[in-house]
Design a protein around this motif. Sequence first.
Motif, PDB file in Angstrom:
ATOM      1  N   PRO A  86      18.653 -31.670 -11.004  1.00 43.84           N
ATOM      2  CA  PRO A  86      18.066 -30.351 -10.726  1.00 43.84           C
ATOM      3  C   PRO A  86      17.612 -30.255  -9.273  1.00 43.84           C
ATOM      4  CG  PRO A  86      16.506 -31.725 -11.910  1.00 43.84           C
ATOM      5  CD  PRO A  86      17.788 -32.510 -11.868  1.00 43.84           C
ATOM      6  N   GLY A  87      17.557 -29.018  -8.779  1.00 41.90           N
ATOM      7  CA  GLY A  87      17.060 -28.782  -7.427  1.00 41.90           C
ATOM      8  C   GLY A  87      18.065 -29.039  -6.334  1.00 41.90           C
ATOM      9  N   LEU A  88      19.341 -29.232  -6.679  1.00 42.43           N
ATOM     10  CA  LEU A  88      20.355 -29.520  -5.668  1.00 42.43           C
ATOM     11  C   LEU A  88      21.186 -28.296  -5.314  1.00 42.43           C
ATOM     12  CD1 LEU A  88      21.791 -32.922  -6.971  1.00 42.43           C
ATOM     13  CD2 LEU A  88      20.013 -32.567  -5.253  1.00 42.43           C
ATOM     14  N   SER A  89      20.967 -27.179  -5.992  1.00 41.81           N
ATOM     15  CA  SER A  89      21.952 -26.102  -5.978  1.00 41.81           C
ATOM     16  C   SER A  89      21.532 -24.908  -5.133  1.00 41.81           C
ATOM     17  CB  SER A  89      22.235 -25.632  -7.407  1.00 41.81           C
ATOM     18  OG  SER A  89      22.614 -26.699  -8.231  1.00 41.81           O
ATOM     19  N   LYS A  90      22.535 -24.220  -4.662  1.00 42.54           N
ATOM     20  CA  LYS A  90      22.420 -22.848  -4.201  1.00 42.54           C
ATOM     21  C   LYS A  90      23.398 -22.031  -5.036  1.00 42.54           C
ATOM     22  CE  LYS A  90      25.870 -23.399  -0.507  1.00 42.54           C
ATOM     23  NZ  LYS A  90      26.127 -23.365   0.949  1.00 42.54           N
ATOM     24  N   PHE A  91      23.185 -20.719  -5.079  1.00 40.92           N
ATOM     25  CA  PHE A  91      23.959 -19.877  -5.976  1.00 40.92           C
ATOM     26  C   PHE A  91      24.536 -18.703  -5.208  1.00 40.92           C
ATOM     27  CE2 PHE A  91      20.696 -22.001  -8.395  1.00 40.92           C
ATOM     28  CZ  PHE A  91      21.349 -22.431  -9.548  1.00 40.92           C
ATOM     29  N   CYS A  92      25.684 -18.255  -5.662  1.00 42.09           N
ATOM     30  CA  CYS A  92      26.236 -17.015  -5.121  1.00 42.09           C
ATOM     31  C   CYS A  92      25.381 -15.857  -5.620  1.00 42.09           C
ATOM     32  CB  CYS A  92      27.692 -16.849  -5.563  1.00 42.09           C
ATOM     33  SG  CYS A  92      28.411 -15.255  -5.088  1.00 42.09           S
ATOM     34  N   SER A  93      24.973 -14.985  -4.726  1.00 42.32           N
ATOM     35  CA  SER A  93      24.111 -13.872  -5.105  1.00 42.32           C
ATOM     36  C   SER A  93      24.851 -12.794  -5.876  1.00 42.32           C
ATOM     37  CB  SER A  93      23.476 -13.254  -3.853  1.00 42.32           C
ATOM     38  OG  SER A  93      24.485 -12.799  -2.966  1.00 42.32           O
ATOM     39  N   VAL A  94      26.173 -12.905  -5.969  1.00 48.50           N
ATOM     40  CA  VAL A  94      26.962 -11.897  -6.679  1.00 48.50           C
ATOM     41  C   VAL A  94      27.457 -12.407  -8.018  1.00 48.50           C
ATOM     42  CG1 VAL A  94      28.996 -10.408  -6.552  1.00 48.50           C
ATOM     43  CG2 VAL A  94      27.664 -10.856  -4.493  1.00 48.50           C
ATOM     44  N   CYS A  95      28.124 -13.574  -8.021  1.00 50.07           N
ATOM     45  CA  CYS A  95      28.743 -14.066  -9.255  1.00 50.07           C
ATOM     46  C   CYS A  95      28.039 -15.283  -9.833  1.00 50.07           C
ATOM     47  CB  CYS A  95      30.220 -14.381  -9.022  1.00 50.07           C
ATOM     48  SG  CYS A  95      30.518 -15.763  -7.871  1.00 50.07           S
ATOM     49  N   ASP A  96      26.966 -15.759  -9.184  1.00 53.99           N
ATOM     50  CA  ASP A  96      26.143 -16.871  -9.687  1.00 53.99           C
ATOM     51  C   ASP A  96      26.882 -18.204  -9.750  1.00 53.99           C
ATOM     52  OD1 ASP A  96      23.742 -15.541  -9.934  1.00 53.99           O
ATOM     53  OD2 ASP A  96      24.184 -14.834 -11.958  1.00 53.99           O
ATOM     54  N   THR A 112      25.025  -1.168  -3.490  1.00 51.02           N
ATOM     55  CA  THR A 112      24.822  -2.607  -3.536  1.00 51.02           C
ATOM     56  C   THR A 112      26.152  -3.322  -3.374  1.00 51.02           C
ATOM     57  OG1 THR A 112      24.979  -2.541  -5.947  1.00 51.02           O
ATOM     58  CG2 THR A 112      22.787  -2.405  -4.986  1.00 51.02           C
ATOM     59  N   THR A 113      26.096  -4.642  -3.337  1.00 53.05           N
ATOM     60  CA  THR A 113      27.305  -5.431  -3.180  1.00 53.05           C
ATOM     61  C   THR A 113      28.253  -5.168  -4.336  1.00 53.05           C
ATOM     62  OG1 THR A 113      25.992  -7.134  -2.113  1.00 53.05           O
ATOM     63  CG2 THR A 113      28.183  -7.765  -2.857  1.00 53.05           C
ATOM     64  N   PRO A 114      29.534  -4.928  -4.084  1.00 52.30           N
ATOM     65  CA  PRO A 114      30.458  -4.623  -5.172  1.00 52.30           C
ATOM     66  C   PRO A 114      30.636  -5.800  -6.111  1.00 52.30           C
ATOM     67  CG  PRO A 114      31.643  -4.992  -3.116  1.00 52.30           C
ATOM     68  CD  PRO A 114      30.181  -4.959  -2.773  1.00 52.30           C
ATOM     69  N   GLU A 115      31.078  -5.499  -7.322  1.00 51.58           N
ATOM     70  CA  GLU A 115      31.314  -6.538  -8.306  1.00 51.58           C
ATOM     71  C   GLU A 115      32.388  -7.489  -7.792  1.00 51.58           C
ATOM     72  OE1 GLU A 115      29.912  -7.242 -11.394  1.00 51.58           O
ATOM     73  OE2 GLU A 115      28.401  -5.930 -10.554  1.00 51.58           O
ATOM     74  N   PRO A 116      32.237  -8.780  -8.059  1.00 49.92           N
ATOM     75  CA  PRO A 116      33.200  -9.748  -7.544  1.00 49.92           C
ATOM     76  C   PRO A 116      34.568  -9.579  -8.185  1.00 49.92           C
ATOM     77  CG  PRO A 116      31.722 -10.785  -9.118  1.00 49.92           C
ATOM     78  CD  PRO A 116      31.190  -9.410  -8.875  1.00 49.92           C
ATOM     79  N   ASN A 117      35.574  -9.869  -7.394  1.00 52.88           N
ATOM     80  CA  ASN A 117      36.938  -9.849  -7.895  1.00 52.88           C
ATOM     81  C   ASN A 117      37.277 -11.240  -8.411  1.00 52.88           C
ATOM     82  OD1 ASN A 117      39.599  -9.442  -8.454  1.00 52.88           O
ATOM     83  ND2 ASN A 117      40.236  -9.051  -6.355  1.00 52.88           N
ATOM     84  N   ARG A 118      37.064 -11.449  -9.695  1.00 55.21           N
ATOM     85  CA  ARG A 118      37.302 -12.758 -10.286  1.00 55.21           C
ATOM     86  C   ARG A 118      38.551 -12.744 -11.162  1.00 55.21           C
ATOM     87  NH1 ARG A 118      32.401 -16.599 -11.373  1.00 55.21           N
ATOM     88  NH2 ARG A 118      34.157 -17.923 -10.872  1.00 55.21           N
ATOM     89  N   SER A 119      39.511 -11.926 -10.784  1.00 56.74           N
ATOM     90  CA  SER A 119      40.784 -11.941 -11.485  1.00 56.74           C
ATOM     91  C   SER A 119      41.469 -13.283 -11.251  1.00 56.74           C
ATOM     92  CB  SER A 119      41.676 -10.803 -10.989  1.00 56.74           C
ATOM     93  OG  SER A 119      42.000 -10.998  -9.624  1.00 56.74           O
ATOM     94  N   PRO A 120      42.358 -13.702 -12.161  1.00 51.77           N
ATOM     95  CA  PRO A 120      43.031 -14.995 -11.979  1.00 51.77           C
ATOM     96  C   PRO A 120      43.750 -15.117 -10.645  1.00 51.77           C
ATOM     97  CG  PRO A 120      43.371 -14.150 -14.204  1.00 51.77           C
ATOM     98  CD  PRO A 120      42.683 -13.067 -13.446  1.00 51.77           C
ATOM     99  N   ASP A 121      44.361 -14.032 -10.190  1.00 49.90           N
ATOM    100  CA  ASP A 121      45.089 -14.104  -8.918  1.00 49.90           C
ATOM    101  C   ASP A 121      44.131 -14.285  -7.739  1.00 49.90           C
ATOM    102  OD1 ASP A 121      47.453 -13.767 -10.277  1.00 49.90           O
ATOM    103  OD2 ASP A 121      47.528 -11.593  -9.954  1.00 49.90           O
TER     104      ASP A 121
END
Length: 688
Positions: free
Chosen positions: A638-648, A494-503
Amino acid sequence: MLSPVQLHVFPSCYSSLSCSADGELALAAGEYVHVITPKGPSKENTSSAPTATSSNWQITRFRANVFTNKEWPTILPQDRENFSIGAEQSNSTVAGLAWSPPGLAKHRRCILAVLTTNLILSFYEAVGPQAKWTRVAVVNEALRSYFGPLISTSSLSMRKSHIRSFAWSPPLLVPSSEETTTRAEHRWGIPLLTVTNDDNDVIFLRAQRSIGSARNSNPYSIEVLSLTPLHDPVGNNRVAHSSIFASAVKTRLKSLSISYGPWLFQESGEGDWAAVSNVAVVYGDKLKIIKQSVKLCLDMEDVNVQPKCEMSSETTLCSHDINNHNFTGPLQWIYLDGSAEVHLCAGIRAGMIVVTASCAAYKASAIKPEHIKVQEWPFYNEPEENSQDERSRHWESIGGCLTFQTTQNAHQLSSPPWKSQVDEICERFDLDHDLGGLVSARVWGLASYRGLVMAAVTRHPGDRIEYRTSLEDLTAIVFSGANSQCDEPGSFPTTPEPNRSPDAVHAKRKALLGYVLDAKRSKYDARPWSQKILYAAACCAVVESHEDTLLWLARKAFEWLSSSTGLDLTDEISKCSAPGSTIDAKSETQLSGPGLEVFEKCEVCSSGISWYSAHEGQCAEGHLFVRCGLSLLCLQEPGLSKFCSVCDTEYYSEDVIDSSYGVEFQHSYLSLSDIFDTCVYCGGKFRS
């Protein structure tokens, strides 16, 4: 080890299995297409990816044979040469399917192209919050529009618009001299499609998603780029060319197998590139090669694609070693970036042909016989020992083809890596029906995804005429490595975990803010650029960035906003010298007049919203909102959004941004969403 996924259906065609670049499987089964999507790791257990059991897959299906009268017009009986009762009176079951390269569908995903037996090619994608698979385009409509003004005979026009086979091209990635580019043609490529019609024309098409497609009745535009008619194949020695039988056979020859070769580039001038590809077609039982060249003018604001498609001369691949074979398909090109040769695998009766040509010959106007190498691989079983029959038993024609590049030199054919799993399925079928080991298996399709091979398999009795009801239908999708030496996969990649490090997050946000705040690129004075987005980006740079370049750009943006609107932004300008500061909410007086177009206002209490974080905002009365990851404005409805399928991460959905939000905001956000079309924090694709 991945367990097989079992579906109580029966495949309706060869090459019935296809896998997208996003890991979505599609299986053709009669009137339905089954879409199998791996579920991501659950929030309770994010350490493990899903295994291939039914509980870890999202399985949906849709009917592919339901058409409106516009999509499939009523056709009255025609003359014998142009009317096919097989196609017109069929149940319109699925005859072929394939995913497009990524980037064509909404949120830069893949479009699923489905060909049905009524000779109609349709595009499908998941639409709406419920992800309902919907037909979004019919390729035949583009052919009818193209041939309509050129042909006066309705029967011939019908043959011209009926599609027999199709193939997606590899992504035509436009070369870029920049390390990072914001143009979709550089990142995703130009999606091209090749189809053959009932009149044996090879037609090159370009499919594009329309701008503002959510409010457009035609979300996709399909343009005919060029057309190349196929002529008589190299004659069969058993049929005289001038005979009546040869004339009758000529009108019944069809092109049922097609494959797109790799794109090879060569610079044709300063800033211009030419891309060359070859399309292999099995016409009747002979192999045809069509060369396609595309000129890419990179010095223009929009990429100008001017394809020049020409049929190779009759001597192309006209060698004794090739013309003596009866080709059945399928076809598969093999090429690695930087390789000196291009290979073509083609199925023949009871075997396979591998044609090898150098890259120079591949790009030449005609491939001469001395420039190619032909190798034949016959498929047969040697006679068993102590058997009275000493003849070799040849295999059936190839139904599917898949290629992998390995570091090992394989000089002989070996068992496929999924054989052990197929043997287990056949053994269970044998025990359930007491067949005494007389069980056979058939592979209906092959697909690959990130080093994983998938095969759609059915099992059958080998000692009797098979009688099967729909209740007994069973197709197993088995998983294995690329070859028998690979380790058995333990989970679906599956899609790898997101890289959400500060850098990493800082680098992504720096790219976004740099694009919005760069006055030279954004051209504040030359086009309507949203002042709200510009102000939000400048505030974000002050609150969270310590980059001198971004702070300088933020100061310039504040100064431009102050001079163009007359607002007092002295406080914001001063804080550009003190990164990490917060910006207080504006007063009721400041939110009126010009400030209404610049500052944010709470839709609940009409008070100002302060700036202290790039992820959330809070008004003076305490109402808390999530900020859009792209525009950095608060999502207040409400109802205005789309979401990232990995990190939401939450974003404004461009589908709901219309002129009611303001022309400037609509233009700016659509431009940003086209450039930053994946999550700016982890690179994941969006979902509605």
